[in-house]
Write a protein that holds these residues in place. Structure first.
Motif, PDB file in Angstrom:
ATOM      1  N   ASP A   3       0.815  -1.226   0.000  1.00 22.39           N
ATOM      2  CA  ASP A   3       0.000   0.000   0.000  1.00 22.39           C
ATOM      3  C   ASP A   3       0.849   1.278   0.000  1.00 22.39           C
ATOM      4  O   ASP A   3       0.371   2.334  -0.399  1.00 22.39           O
ATOM      5  CB  ASP A   3      -0.908   0.045   1.243  1.00 22.39           C
ATOM      6  N   HIS A   4       2.065   1.187   0.528  1.00 24.92           N
ATOM      7  CA  HIS A   4       2.913   2.392   0.675  1.00 24.92           C
ATOM      8  C   HIS A   4       4.308   2.096   0.125  1.00 24.92           C
ATOM      9  O   HIS A   4       5.249   1.864   0.904  1.00 24.92           O
ATOM     10  CB  HIS A   4       2.994   2.816   2.144  1.00 24.92           C
ATOM     11  N   PRO A   5       4.448   2.065  -1.196  1.00 23.70           N
ATOM     12  CA  PRO A   5       5.726   1.656  -1.798  1.00 23.70           C
ATOM     13  C   PRO A   5       6.913   2.428  -1.226  1.00 23.70           C
ATOM     14  O   PRO A   5       6.840   3.643  -1.013  1.00 23.70           O
ATOM     15  CB  PRO A   5       5.534   1.961  -3.288  1.00 23.70           C
ATOM     16  N   GLY A   6       7.967   1.689  -0.944  1.00 27.10           N
ATOM     17  CA  GLY A   6       9.196   2.308  -0.439  1.00 27.10           C
ATOM     18  C   GLY A   6       9.196   2.550   1.064  1.00 27.10           C
ATOM     19  O   GLY A   6      10.174   3.077   1.597  1.00 27.10           O
ATOM     20  N   VAL A   7       8.118   2.156   1.752  1.00 28.45           N
ATOM     21  CA  VAL A   7       8.050   2.454   3.186  1.00 28.45           C
ATOM     22  C   VAL A   7       9.125   1.673   3.964  1.00 28.45           C
ATOM     23  O   VAL A   7       9.412   0.514   3.658  1.00 28.45           O
ATOM     24  CB  VAL A   7       6.631   2.149   3.742  1.00 28.45           C
ATOM     25  N   THR A   8       9.737   2.360   4.924  1.00 20.76           N
ATOM     26  CA  THR A   8      10.690   1.702   5.822  1.00 20.76           C
ATOM     27  C   THR A   8       9.912   1.247   7.050  1.00 20.76           C
ATOM     28  O   THR A   8       9.196   2.038   7.666  1.00 20.76           O
ATOM     29  CB  THR A   8      11.801   2.695   6.239  1.00 20.76           C
ATOM     30  N   VAL A   9      10.053  -0.042   7.371  1.00 18.27           N
ATOM     31  CA  VAL A   9       9.239  -0.615   8.446  1.00 18.27           C
ATOM     32  C   VAL A   9      10.099  -0.846   9.697  1.00 18.27           C
ATOM     33  O   VAL A   9      11.036  -1.642   9.681  1.00 18.27           O
ATOM     34  CB  VAL A   9       8.593  -1.951   7.989  1.00 18.27           C
ATOM     35  N   LEU A  10       9.767  -0.120  10.768  1.00 16.72           N
ATOM     36  CA  LEU A  10      10.459  -0.289  12.044  1.00 16.72           C
ATOM     37  C   LEU A  10       9.503  -0.992  13.006  1.00 16.72           C
ATOM     38  O   LEU A  10       8.328  -0.619  13.076  1.00 16.72           O
ATOM     39  CB  LEU A  10      10.858   1.063  12.638  1.00 16.72           C
ATOM     40  N   VAL A  11      10.008  -1.984  13.714  1.00 13.81           N
ATOM     41  CA  VAL A  11       9.122  -2.716  14.632  1.00 13.81           C
ATOM     42  C   VAL A  11       9.760  -2.815  16.007  1.00 13.81           C
ATOM     43  O   VAL A  11      10.983  -2.760  16.154  1.00 13.81           O
ATOM     44  CB  VAL A  11       8.793  -4.144  14.116  1.00 13.81           C
ATOM     45  N   HIS A  12       8.911  -2.997  17.004  1.00  7.21           N
ATOM     46  CA  HIS A  12       9.404  -3.217  18.369  1.00  7.21           C
ATOM     47  C   HIS A  12       9.673  -4.715  18.535  1.00  7.21           C
ATOM     48  O   HIS A  12       8.906  -5.537  18.032  1.00  7.21           O
ATOM     49  CB  HIS A  12       8.354  -2.733  19.379  1.00  7.21           C
ATOM     50  N   PRO A  13      10.745  -5.085  19.277  1.00  7.95           N
ATOM     51  CA  PRO A  13      11.054  -6.523  19.410  1.00  7.95           C
ATOM     52  C   PRO A  13      10.072  -7.307  20.285  1.00  7.95           C
ATOM     53  O   PRO A  13      10.253  -8.507  20.470  1.00  7.95           O
ATOM     54  CB  PRO A  13      12.467  -6.540  20.011  1.00  7.95           C
ATOM     55  N   GLU A  14       9.027  -6.647  20.804  1.00  9.38           N
ATOM     56  CA  GLU A  14       7.942  -7.402  21.441  1.00  9.38           C
ATOM     57  C   GLU A  14       6.995  -7.980  20.389  1.00  9.38           C
ATOM     58  O   GLU A  14       6.054  -8.701  20.716  1.00  9.38           O
ATOM     59  CB  GLU A  14       7.145  -6.488  22.391  1.00  9.38           C
ATOM     60  N   CYS A  15       7.222  -7.634  19.105  1.00  8.20           N
ATOM     61  CA  CYS A  15       6.403  -8.217  18.026  1.00  8.20           C
ATOM     62  C   CYS A  15       6.850  -9.664  17.794  1.00  8.20           C
ATOM     63  O   CYS A  15       8.016 -10.014  18.017  1.00  8.20           O
ATOM     64  CB  CYS A  15       6.600  -7.438  16.726  1.00  8.20           C
ATOM     65  N   PRO A  16       5.948 -10.509  17.280  1.00  5.05           N
ATOM     66  CA  PRO A  16       6.325 -11.890  16.976  1.00  5.05           C
ATOM     67  C   PRO A  16       7.505 -11.950  15.993  1.00  5.05           C
ATOM     68  O   PRO A  16       7.647 -11.063  15.140  1.00  5.05           O
ATOM     69  CB  PRO A  16       5.048 -12.462  16.345  1.00  5.05           C
ATOM     70  N   PRO A  17       8.356 -12.998  16.088  1.00  2.00           N
ATOM     71  CA  PRO A  17       9.552 -13.096  15.250  1.00  2.00           C
ATOM     72  C   PRO A  17       9.268 -13.003  13.750  1.00  2.00           C
ATOM     73  O   PRO A  17      10.059 -12.440  13.002  1.00  2.00           O
ATOM     74  CB  PRO A  17      10.126 -14.474  15.599  1.00  2.00           C
ATOM     75  N   GLU A  18       8.116 -13.517  13.304  1.00  2.00           N
ATOM     76  CA  GLU A  18       7.836 -13.450  11.864  1.00  2.00           C
ATOM     77  C   GLU A  18       7.575 -12.003  11.417  1.00  2.00           C
ATOM     78  O   GLU A  18       7.782 -11.661  10.249  1.00  2.00           O
ATOM     79  CB  GLU A  18       6.701 -14.406  11.457  1.00  2.00           C
ATOM     80  N   VAL A  19       7.156 -11.153  12.328  1.00  2.00           N
ATOM     81  CA  VAL A  19       6.972  -9.720  12.021  1.00  2.00           C
ATOM     82  C   VAL A  19       8.351  -9.055  11.952  1.00  2.00           C
ATOM     83  O   VAL A  19       8.647  -8.294  11.021  1.00  2.00           O
ATOM     84  CB  VAL A  19       6.082  -9.037  13.087  1.00  2.00           C
ATOM     85  N   VAL A  20       9.198  -9.379  12.934  1.00  2.69           N
ATOM     86  CA  VAL A  20      10.559  -8.818  12.947  1.00  2.69           C
ATOM     87  C   VAL A  20      11.305  -9.231  11.676  1.00  2.69           C
ATOM     88  O   VAL A  20      12.022  -8.420  11.072  1.00  2.69           O
ATOM     89  CB  VAL A  20      11.302  -9.273  14.234  1.00  2.69           C
ATOM     90  N   ALA A  21      11.090 -10.471  11.255  1.00  2.00           N
ATOM     91  CA  ALA A  21      11.789 -10.971  10.053  1.00  2.00           C
ATOM     92  C   ALA A  21      11.418 -10.175   8.803  1.00  2.00           C
ATOM     93  O   ALA A  21      12.217 -10.045   7.882  1.00  2.00           O
ATOM     94  CB  ALA A  21      11.478 -12.452   9.854  1.00  2.00           C
ATOM     95  N   GLU A  22      10.216  -9.623   8.767  1.00  2.00           N
ATOM     96  CA  GLU A  22       9.758  -8.863   7.590  1.00  2.00           C
ATOM     97  C   GLU A  22      10.153  -7.381   7.647  1.00  2.00           C
ATOM     98  O   GLU A  22       9.927  -6.639   6.703  1.00  2.00           O
ATOM     99  CB  GLU A  22       8.224  -8.910   7.499  1.00  2.00           C
TER     100      GLU A  22
END
Ligand code: 13P
Ligand code: SF4
Length: 301
Positions: A190-209
């Motif tokens: 939906d947002h081409p080129g977006v940089t995705v930052l996540v908190h490490p409390e997210c599930p590992p498969e989210v961190v992997a993406e």
């Protein structure tokens, strides 16, 4: 602003008359974060800063375990939490008795507790960590196997990062567990080129993406340093609001999950806490001393 002005002005005056400072977590709403807080930061920064406070009163605009940590680190001060119900699903997921059972089940394996635990749990463990230093803490122990609790996702993310064998506990953050890997893929579509930052409390498969995983402070620094033109912070809602103020030239995509505990703190109850001295945090001195040892070991790293 008209909505907030009276409370902001009253709080600023109360801070002067009571010789008080307000420590606010990055998930506090912008009117708290930007208008009345003296010190803002992630859990690690708040623990460090609480030690240095010289004022008589600390108001902790955050959740209960953060106020407890401030009291543990600076016991002679009055530490107020404006709403005692501001809890945390991680802190609620584990008790001191659980820690003793883990020790019996895994003799000799060091136990690392996330700061998102209550004082009585901190008192039973070997060392604390935050999302900002978890990898450094487990590496510092110099052993191949550690117990890290209560956040199973943080523990699995740190195991992946460090290659260590980490025994986990079945706790999760009720906010970050809601993000999925499919969410990240959808955001990229939906947002081409977006940089995705996540908190490490997210599930590992989210961190992997994601492009980057780090504590709330680490996310903030990443934005400041790399200036991604289009960015999303997969974490609590207020985080983007607070960071975006400093970078009007960057586009913040803002899906978010709200932490109901953080949102219990308001300008109104901060004002009331200072007016009526509500609610002072008290910890049994023997428990506080043992909990302090676990936090101090962490801060020494
Ligand atoms: P940080 O230590 O990254 O600020 O995280 C605290 C927290 O509660 C995250 O949900
Ligand atoms: Fe606890 Fe999650 Fe809320 Fe942080 S965001 S205080 S970990 S429930």
């Amino acid at each position: 602003w008209a909505l907030f002005a009276e409370d902001v002005e009253a709080i600023l005056e109360l801070k002067r008359t009571r010789n008080a400072v307000i420590l606010a977590h990055n998930y506090q709403t912008p009117e708290i974060f930007h208008c009345v807080a003296d010190i803002v930061g992630d859990s690690l920064a708040l623990a460090r800063e609480a030690m240095k406070v010289d004022a008589d009163v600390i108001v902790l605009a955050g959740v209960y375990f953060m106020a407890e940590t401030a009291k543990i680190m600076n016991p002679s001060k009055t530490v107020l939490i404006p709403d005692v119900e501001a809890g945390c699903s991680l802190a609620d997921s584990i008790t001191p008795a659980d820690i003793r059972l883990m020790r019996e089940a895994h003799p000799g394996v060091p136990i690392v507790a996330y700061v998102n635990t209550n004082a009585a749990v901190k008192a039973e463990v070997d060392i604390c960590c935050t999302s900002g230093n978890a990898a450094a803490v487990v590496r510092s122990l110099g052993v191949p196997r550690v117990i890290m609790l209560p956040d199973q996702y943080l523990a699995r993310n740190i195991a992946a990062e460090t290659g260590l064998d980490i025994i986990t506990w079945a706790g999760q953050c009720e906010v970050h567990e809601l993000f999925t890997a499919a969410d990240v893929r959808q955001l990229r579509e939906d947002h081409p080129g977006v940089t995705v930052l996540v908190h490490p409390e997210c599930p590992p498969e989210v961190v992997a993406e994601a492009d980057f995983a780090g504590s709330t402070a680490a996310m903030s620094h990443y934005v400041g340093e790399k200036r991604p033109p289009r960015v999303v912070l997969l974490t609590e809602c207020s985080m983007s609001d607070n960071v975006a103020v400093h970078y009007p030239d960057l586009e913040f995509v803002r899906p978010c999950n709200l932490c109901p505990h953080m949102k219990r703190i308001t300008l109104k109850n901060i004002r009331r806490s200072l007016e009526e001295n509500l609610h002072p945090v008290e910890i049994d001195p023997e428990i506080a001393a043992r909990a302090r040892r676990s936090v101090e070991r962490m801060l020494a790293i």
